[in-house]
Design a protein around this motif. Structure first.
Motif: not given
Length: 353
Positions: A314-315, A281-282, A286-288
């Motif tokens: 969105t994540s 990350s990040p 934007g994927v967690d």
């Protein structure tokens, strides 16, 4: 790197609770504290420095790390080092590591002459013990050990990775050289504290100890282990670890046999072997990634949908563009885009999110 967060926050550290945990640990004999420039976006060093500054310097050992991937010269390493001393409010580090060495980062360290720079820091009394943390193959590990003189090394070791991720070979290489091992991820990012139901039942039938306690004891039972690191994010974790280590009992042969069965169940579960370290990350899109993988690993515990839907849309996994940016950062060498695709397939088939 896993300090407690304020309720409802994804990044703000609960500094009051952290201070209480550190003070409690110190009072009961915990004396080795591990931080790094990247942990909690640079806040870890600052917070730990403030808390430990209340205590006599001789009452604790402090370990910090040099993030080679951010550096282009020895001058930058020098600036980083001075900044870390200042943030941690100390005049020296007891243990200083090259952070997360693999083949490419070791090559960079060699190109920049970082080992000679490290030796200078030791000769100046600014570092007491020099070492490195490691994420690569036994062959690379052997090369690093052969080409320089070290005081210790930090490796990922737990009862799952002993066979699955070459931990036994890394440990053996340290043992044959008489170099102490610092153990990271003994509870595998918390996953060995939240086992599949079948494995959890097996441990509970054998003793009343927590699954995390079993994992800590596994690492601490090895004779060449100097210290077992534990990422504690709640006071309950501190108390459980204190109870385990103050009345420490090495594992018996019968207990090792039980953990072999637990490891087999864990591997067969199909869980994604993510430790939640956050090095991926990040994500540019934007994927967690750690959050998505943690949710997926809850699928057999009945609360996947609840955990996954807490991640902003969105994540979630569908935001992955398969750019591959994450692949070069994962210490576990997970094919992250492929596993995110697996999560999407699981959702489409069973759990509309």
């Amino acid at each position: 790197m896993r300090l407690p967060l304020l309720p409802g926050s994804a990044s703000a550290i609960d500094q009051v609770l952290t201070e209480a945990m550190v003070d409690r640990a110190l009072a009961e004999g915990v004396n080795y504290f591990d931080t790094a420039f990247t942990y909690h976006k640079g806040i870890s060093e600052l917070l730990l420095g403030r808390i430990l500054n209340k205590h006599p310097r001789e009452s604790y050992f402090l370990a910090d790390k040099l993030p080679l991937w951010t550096l282009k010269s020895r001058d930058e390493a020098e600036h980083m080092f001075k900044s870390q001393l200042k943030k941690c409010r100390v005049n020296y580090f007891d243990f200083y590591l090259l952070h997360g060495l693999n083949a490419s980062l070791y090559a960079r360290a060699e190109q920049l002459g970082i080992y000679a720079w490290l030796r200078e820091k030791k000769e100046q009394g600014l570092v007491r013990h020099i070492g490195f943390s490691f994420h690569d193959s036994p062959e690379v590990f052997r090369q690093i050990l052969d080409e320089h003189t070290w005081n210790f090394a930090q490796i990922q070791l737990n009862y799952v990775d002993w066979e699955a991720c070459n931990a036994k070979w890394l440990y053996a290489l340290l043992e044959e050289r008489g170099l102490p091992a610092v153990i990271m991820e003994p509870v595998r990012g918390g996953s060995l504290a939240n086992l599949p139901a079948e494995a959890d039942t097996l441990l509970k039938a054998a003793s009343g100890a927590s699954p995390a306690s079993w994992a800590i004891r596994y690492a601490a039972s090895l004779p060449n282990v100097m210290v077992v690191l534990s990422g504690m994010s709640a006071m309950a974790h501190v108390e459980d670890n204190l109870a385990t280590m103050k009345r420490f009992r090495p594992l018996s042969d019968d207990e090792r046999a039980i953990l072999q069965k637990v490891a087999a169940i864990y591997r067969a579960s199909g869980d994604i072997p993510c430790t939640g370290c956050g090095y991926c990350s990040p994500c540019p899109h934007g994927v967690d990634i750690p959050g998505v993988f943690a949710a997926y690993n809850h699928r057999k515990r009945g609360d996947f949908a609840l955990v996954y839907r807490a991640i902003p849309p969105t994540s979630q996994a569908t935001a992955c563009e398969c750019c591959g940016h994450c692949l070069k950062h994962c210490p576990q060498h997970i094919d992250i885009p492929a596993r995110l695709h697996d999560v999407v397939g699981f959702i489409d088939g069973k759990h509309p999110a």
